[in-house]
Structure formats: C-alpha cells, structure tokens
Design a protein around this motif. Structure first.
Motif, mmCIF file in Angstrom:
data_model
loop_
_atom_site.group_PDB
_atom_site.id
_atom_site.type_symbol
_atom_site.label_atom_id
_atom_site.label_comp_id
_atom_site.label_asym_id
_atom_site.label_seq_id
_atom_site.Cartn_x
_atom_site.Cartn_y
_atom_site.Cartn_z
ATOM 1 N N THR A 1 40.814 34.381 45.689
ATOM 2 C CA THR A 1 41.901 34.467 46.661
ATOM 3 C C THR A 1 42.320 35.918 46.804
ATOM 4 N N ARG A 2 43.191 36.170 47.766
ATOM 5 C CA ARG A 2 43.675 37.549 47.947
ATOM 6 C C ARG A 2 44.541 37.992 46.778
ATOM 7 N N HIS A 3 44.965 37.039 45.937
ATOM 8 C CA HIS A 3 45.812 37.360 44.792
ATOM 9 C C HIS A 3 45.010 37.610 43.517
ATOM 10 N N GLY A 4 43.724 37.277 43.544
ATOM 11 C CA GLY A 4 42.902 37.450 42.359
ATOM 12 C C GLY A 4 41.897 36.325 42.209
ATOM 13 N N ILE A 5 41.073 36.422 41.162
ATOM 14 C CA ILE A 5 39.993 35.464 40.913
ATOM 15 C C ILE A 5 40.360 34.596 39.713
ATOM 16 N N VAL A 6 40.157 33.295 39.881
ATOM 17 C CA VAL A 6 40.305 32.347 38.782
ATOM 18 C C VAL A 6 38.958 31.677 38.555
ATOM 19 N N LEU A 7 38.538 31.603 37.291
ATOM 20 C CA LEU A 7 37.328 30.864 36.938
ATOM 21 C C LEU A 7 37.742 29.533 36.321
ATOM 22 N N HIS A 8 37.361 28.445 36.971
ATOM 23 C CA HIS A 8 37.614 27.092 36.469
ATOM 24 C C HIS A 8 36.295 26.603 35.873
ATOM 25 N N THR A 9 36.193 26.544 34.543
ATOM 26 C CA THR A 9 34.883 26.342 33.909
ATOM 27 C C THR A 9 34.360 24.918 34.045
ATOM 28 N N GLY B 1 36.252 41.466 37.705
ATOM 29 C CA GLY B 1 37.635 41.337 37.265
ATOM 30 C C GLY B 1 38.191 39.946 37.497
ATOM 31 N N VAL B 2 38.510 39.241 36.431
ATOM 32 C CA VAL B 2 39.000 37.857 36.512
ATOM 33 C C VAL B 2 40.454 37.820 36.069
ATOM 34 N N LEU B 3 41.297 37.298 36.942
ATOM 35 C CA LEU B 3 42.714 37.185 36.622
ATOM 36 C C LEU B 3 42.943 36.150 35.527
ATOM 37 N N ALA B 4 42.369 34.963 35.681
ATOM 38 C CA ALA B 4 42.614 33.886 34.711
ATOM 39 C C ALA B 4 41.387 32.999 34.616
ATOM 40 N N MET B 5 41.204 32.416 33.429
ATOM 41 C CA MET B 5 40.124 31.458 33.207
ATOM 42 C C MET B 5 40.738 30.146 32.717
ATOM 43 N N VAL B 6 40.528 29.087 33.497
ATOM 44 C CA VAL B 6 40.965 27.734 33.133
ATOM 45 C C VAL B 6 39.769 27.072 32.466
ATOM 46 N N CYS B 7 39.869 26.810 31.153
ATOM 47 C CA CYS B 7 38.657 26.582 30.369
ATOM 48 C C CYS B 7 38.747 25.345 29.475
ATOM 49 N N LYS C 1 35.839 38.183 30.382
ATOM 50 C CA LYS C 1 36.957 39.105 30.131
ATOM 51 C C LYS C 1 38.196 38.791 30.983
ATOM 52 N N PRO C 2 38.670 37.565 30.965
ATOM 53 C CA PRO C 2 39.845 37.234 31.782
ATOM 54 C C PRO C 2 41.105 37.880 31.216
ATOM 55 N N ARG C 3 42.046 38.226 32.079
ATOM 56 C CA ARG C 3 43.338 38.734 31.604
ATOM 57 C C ARG C 3 44.139 37.621 30.954
ATOM 58 N N TYR C 4 44.046 36.423 31.528
ATOM 59 C CA TYR C 4 44.818 35.284 31.033
ATOM 60 C C TYR C 4 43.872 34.104 30.789
ATOM 61 N N ALA C 5 44.201 33.294 29.783
ATOM 62 C CA ALA C 5 43.431 32.098 29.454
ATOM 63 C C ALA C 5 44.326 30.877 29.579
ATOM 64 N N VAL C 6 43.822 29.846 30.234
ATOM 65 C CA VAL C 6 44.558 28.592 30.391
ATOM 66 C C VAL C 6 43.712 27.470 29.785
ATOM 67 N N GLU D 1 42.514 36.236 20.212
ATOM 68 C CA GLU D 1 41.630 37.092 19.414
ATOM 69 C C GLU D 1 40.626 37.840 20.287
ATOM 70 N N GLU D 2 40.245 37.229 21.403
ATOM 71 C CA GLU D 2 39.251 37.836 22.287
ATOM 72 C C GLU D 2 39.875 38.714 23.368
ATOM 73 N N GLY D 3 41.176 38.943 23.290
ATOM 74 C CA GLY D 3 41.820 39.896 24.187
ATOM 75 C C GLY D 3 42.464 39.316 25.418
ATOM 76 N N ALA D 4 42.499 37.989 25.550
ATOM 77 C CA ALA D 4 43.153 37.351 26.700
ATOM 78 C C ALA D 4 44.524 36.840 26.278
ATOM 79 N N ARG D 5 45.439 36.813 27.227
ATOM 80 C CA ARG D 5 46.756 36.241 26.951
ATOM 81 C C ARG D 5 46.733 34.757 27.299
ATOM 82 N N PRO D 6 46.900 33.862 26.302
ATOM 83 C CA PRO D 6 46.834 32.432 26.586
ATOM 84 C C PRO D 6 48.158 31.884 27.110
#
Length: 548
Positions: A153-161, A188-194, A381-386, A404-409
């Motif tokens: 989206t124009r706001h960023g990328i989300v990866l839904h695994t 660059g991935v804003l968030a990963m829903v995993c 390398k997502p900034r946020y993890a969901v 531990e892997e550098g993402a904010r959950p």
C-alpha cells in the motif's frame, strides 16, 4: 483514531489466541481486504457442537467496501468457512489453482458456485484490488500451492505469511521462495503477520522426503491389513503412502469422503500423476490382507470420521482386527488429544497394532519451527512482527523470538484493530467478535438461544411434561413426565414428581386454565415445583399441552 477513519489497519476476527478459524481483515483508504476464512474444531469447552467459525458480522455490514477475499492455501482452517459465510460477504475470491479446485467442490455442494466470482491466481502471481497491490510468494506447507501474501500500500508493505515452513525437498510443489522473501526484505517491510503454530518447537520442522523414506521401509515390513490415516489435504503424504504401498505390492483403497474429494482436486490440478487411481472402499474385501493398504480419514479422532467408525466396528465396509496395523501419519492438533487417544484405544482393544510418530518417522509438521522463523526474520527484516495462528503461549513465544531478531512484536486479541499508519503501529480500537457453530447445514450463533438451550440440556438435562385437557379446562387422565438422562421411567422419584405435578396442576384456578398462554407458563412452573431440589440440577423444563 477510529477504525472507520484509519489509513491502514489490520484486524483479525479469528486466528489469534487459538489454532483455526482464520479470518483476517486489512483496511486501507476506505477499502477492506479479507484474507482466509476458515473453520475450527470445538474442544472440551464446547461439546455441544463440532465445528466453529468466526462471526463475520463486522465485515458483513461493510461488504460493499470489501474488495475481495484472498485464500492463502487449501486447508479447512483457512477456507472451510467460505461456503457458509460467503452469502454474507458477497465479494470476489482469489486463490491458486488447487485451492480454487477445493473451493469449487464446496461451493457446488452449497449451491453457490454460479454466484461466486472465483479468480485463479498463478503461484507467485501478482494482482491488484485497489488500493491494495497484492502478490503471492510460494511457500512450502503440508498442502500444495501454499502462498504468502504481500500486501503493498502507499503506507508500506505487509507480509502475511499464511502457514509455511522451510523444506528443501517438499516432494510436491516448489520449496519456499527464499529469494523473493529476501528481495522483499531489501525493499523494506513495515510489518510481518506470521504463523506461530510451532513457535515453541526448537530446530527445523523436518522434510517430507524423510517421511517418504521411512514410510517405504516401514510398510514393507508389515503383514496383514495396513491402514494409514493422515490429513487428506497433504497431497505429498498421500503420494508417499501410495508409493510405499506400490513398493510393498499393495493396492491402495481410500476410505472417507474428504480423501476422495481431495484426490479428485489433486488429480484435476496435475498432482498424484505418479500413482494409479485409488480403489474405493467397496473393493477392500476383494484384496488379500497382505496386498491391501487403506488411506483413511479421521486422524484427529473426529466422531463421525471413517477411522472413528472403524475403531468402533461400525463402518459399513471396512473392519480391522487382530494382526492388522494402523499408522497415524499426523500430529495431534491441540484440543483433539482425548478424541484421538479414544480412537487409538478402541483400535488396540480390537487387537490392532497402532503406530504413531512416537514410534517411527511417519510425520513432519507443515509449520515453521524456531530455526525456520529465525531464518525468515533474517530475510524479511520486518520493523514490526504480528504473531497470529496459535494459542496465546505460541504467540508469546513467537513475540520473544521476533524481539531477539530485531523486530518489535505486537500481540493482538481477536477484534483488536492495529493501526499500521504513521510513525509507530499500535492497537487503537477493538470491534465485537463472536463465534458461529455449524449445526448440520445451519450456521448458528454460539451464544444464541438454540445452543444455549442445548448446553443447558447437556449439563442439566431436560424434563418434559405432557398434559391433556378438554375445552372446559378439565384435566383428562394423569399427566406424564419424561426426563431422559435424569430419571428412569419407573424410578420412584419419577412417580413422586409425576404425582406432585398432577397435584400442582389441580390447584390451578379456573381463570388460569382459560388463558392459553398463562396456562402454559403456570404448568411449567408447576413442573419446576414438582421437581424440587432433590436432583440438585436446574434442568430445562417444558410442557406439552393438548386440548381436546
């Protein structure tokens, strides 16, 4: 921020804090996107029903803004509710060839196939549902053509695994597309829903190729009838079992409707080409025991499944006994342990040898273990993890690993609205969520009157009084009281309750007897008083009143 005014948001209606019933929503600039629509199986906390699904009321009220439903893969907990809930969503559906083949059968059975716009998307294909720019990335799972979904989206990328694992030799379909994931990470991935199912399992999830080798050697060494039960949708596993049977000189019979449907869908999509067409269960008695292998549904102990009926010797075509072997080529889904153990115990009681993954290498999970998760975070390398898709303990373990892997959950409950716009993501709102139950062909609210009455009857019983009276208000004959599950018909307590009920009815005034509605309620009250407190139960009470 209110959910209706937000720029980009993620909202799970099902699939967080439990396994199954996945229904996820994304909102961007006024439009909604749904991802997956699955069922779950009830546990000990809801014995009154077998199958649950998320209540879609929130998005159903906004279906005019719902641009589409995307299915990540063909498992029941991701597409099993589509045929039941689509009439409330009324949106186009997007899926790969195999998931679409499975869906067509379900929609056809529901009489909806001609109404639904079902779009087939190639594996790894891109498509746009304004304002969402979408792309599939192929991942390995225990079903063909599983896909992760890139939501750009124009706001960023989300990866839904979706559901996934890392398997260099998946046997059916390609391995997980690591290069596409790495490229996404570089972008660059804003968030990963995993997926969090195996977030508490150390190491790697294992390879289907190891299971194939093990099954081949195991089945070659067994005499007598052999039955293998597994998840019907695991086409690679079904192929492995069939190849192992062929190597051992055994013909393959499939037992169970879901297996027959999945076999048809798989062959329609070009899978299972290496093995002959399977025989039907009616052919089993024509094959010598040492030359027969049956693939049977019911690995989770489902009460009406083929394996459950075989274990009770109530199946119309298949029987197992002394000298036969059943292999459970599957894992126990949390909540199903008791049902599975009951089936296994019934089989052993009949003299059947039962083998599981505790005895041999007959199963590997289709979900990522902790080393797989670490590798994925290193690529994306997502900034946020969901974390989603798991019980709360799985989500918490996943969140700790992500940190531990550098993402904010960010941990969510079903109904939480996660804002993905601005400088930081946060939970900004919540919407009501509920569960629906599949009761035969009906979809009922779990908290509705029908299931509430069933729960009361299940735990407290039901007492039914029958009364006959003439038009003048005179009672004809003695009333009858029936209390199945509470009182025996000839029990002394039944006699006492019936007599007390008759006495209470006799004391009703002429005015009450003349008022139909008032009489019904007064009769129920009379029966409640007759029951008293000796039963130490509060059963559901009703009275059938017949005027002649």
């Amino acid at each position: 921020m209110n959910v209706l005014n937000g720029d980009l948001a993620f909202l799970p209606l099902g699939g967080t804090g439990e396994i199954g019933m996945n229904l996820n929503l994304y909102r961007c600039d006024g439009a909604w996107l749904a991802v997956d629509c699955g069922i779950g199986f009830s546990g000990n906390d809801s014995p009154e029903v077998d199958i649950l699904m998320p209540d879609p009321s929130f998005i159903a009220e906004r279906h005019r803004d719902l641009v589409g439903l995307v299915i990540t893969h063909a498992h029941e907990d991701h597409l099993g509710a589509v045929a039941h809930l689509w009439p409330r969503l009324r949106c186009p559906i997007y899926a790969t060839q195999f998931a679409a083949a499975v869906l067509r059968r379900k929609l056809g059975e529901a009489g909806l196939l001609s109404q639904v716009k079902l779009h087939v998307v190639p594996q790894g294909g891109a498509f746009r549902l304004d304002p969402f720019d979408l792309r599939f990335i192929s991942v390995t799972h225990s079903v063909p053509e599983a896909q992760a979904l890139v939501v750009r989206t124009r706001h960023g990328i989300v990866l839904h695994t979706g559901d996934w694992k890392l398997d260099p030799h998946p046997l059916v379909g390609p391995p997980t597309d690591l290069e596409a994931l790495a490229e996404l990470g570089r972008e660059g991935v804003l968030a990963m829903v995993c997926d969090s199912t195996n977030a508490m399992v150390e190491g790697e999830s294992g390879s289907e190729s190891d299971v194939r080798r093990s099954l081949t050697s195991l089945i070659a060494a067994i005499s007598g009838r052999v039955a293998v039960t597994c998840f019907a949708s695991n086409v690679a596993r079904v192929e492995s079992i069939a190849l192992a049977a062929e190597a051992a000189g055994r013909s393959v019979v499939v037992v169970g409707r879901s297996l027959r449907n999945l076999e048809a869908a798989a062959r329609d999509c070009g899978y299972l080409e290496r093995v002959p067409m399977f025989l039907s269960e009616q052919d089993a008695d024509d094959i010598p025991d040492d030359n027969l292998l049956m693939i049977v549904t019911g690995s989770q102990g489902e009460p009406r499944s083929a394996m459950s009926r075989i274990s009770l010797d109530t199946h119309p075509n298949i029987s197992l006994g002394e000298g036969d072997t059943v292999v459970f080529s599957s894992r126990m889904i949390p909540g199903n342990e008791r049902a599975i153990m009951m089936v296994q115990d019934n089989l052993v009681r009949r003299g059947v040898r039962v083998l599981t993954d505790a005895d041999h290498m007959v199963h590997v999970s289709g979900h990522a273990a902790r080393d797989d998760l670490r590798r994925l975070y290193g690529l994306v390398k997502p900034r946020y993890a969901v974390p989603v898709h798991g019980e709360w303990r799985h989500l918490a373990a996943h969140a700790a690993l992500a940190r531990e892997e550098g993402a904010r959950p960010v941990l969510l409950e079903d109904g939480d609205v996660l804002s993905l716009s601005g400088n930081a993501i946060e939970v900004v709102d919540s919407v009501p969520v509920a569960k629906l139950a599949l009761d035969g062909n009906r979809v009922l609210p779990m908290e509705g009157g029908v299931l509430a009455a069933r729960r009361k009857m299940l735990f407290n019983g039901v007492v039914l009084g029958s009364v006959v009276m003439d038009q003048g208000g005179r009672f004809l004959g003695a009333p009858k009281v029936s209390a199945p599950g509470l009182l025996e018909p000839d029990d002394a307590e039944t006699v006492r309750v019936t007599a007390s009920f008759a006495q209470n009815l006799a004391e009703l005034s002429d005015a009450v007897r003349a008022d139909e509605a008032g009489l019904k309620e007064a009769a129920r009250s009379a029966l409640r008083r007759a029951l008293g407190r000796k039963l130490q139960k509060r059963p559901m009470v009703d009275v059938h009143l017949l005027r002649v």
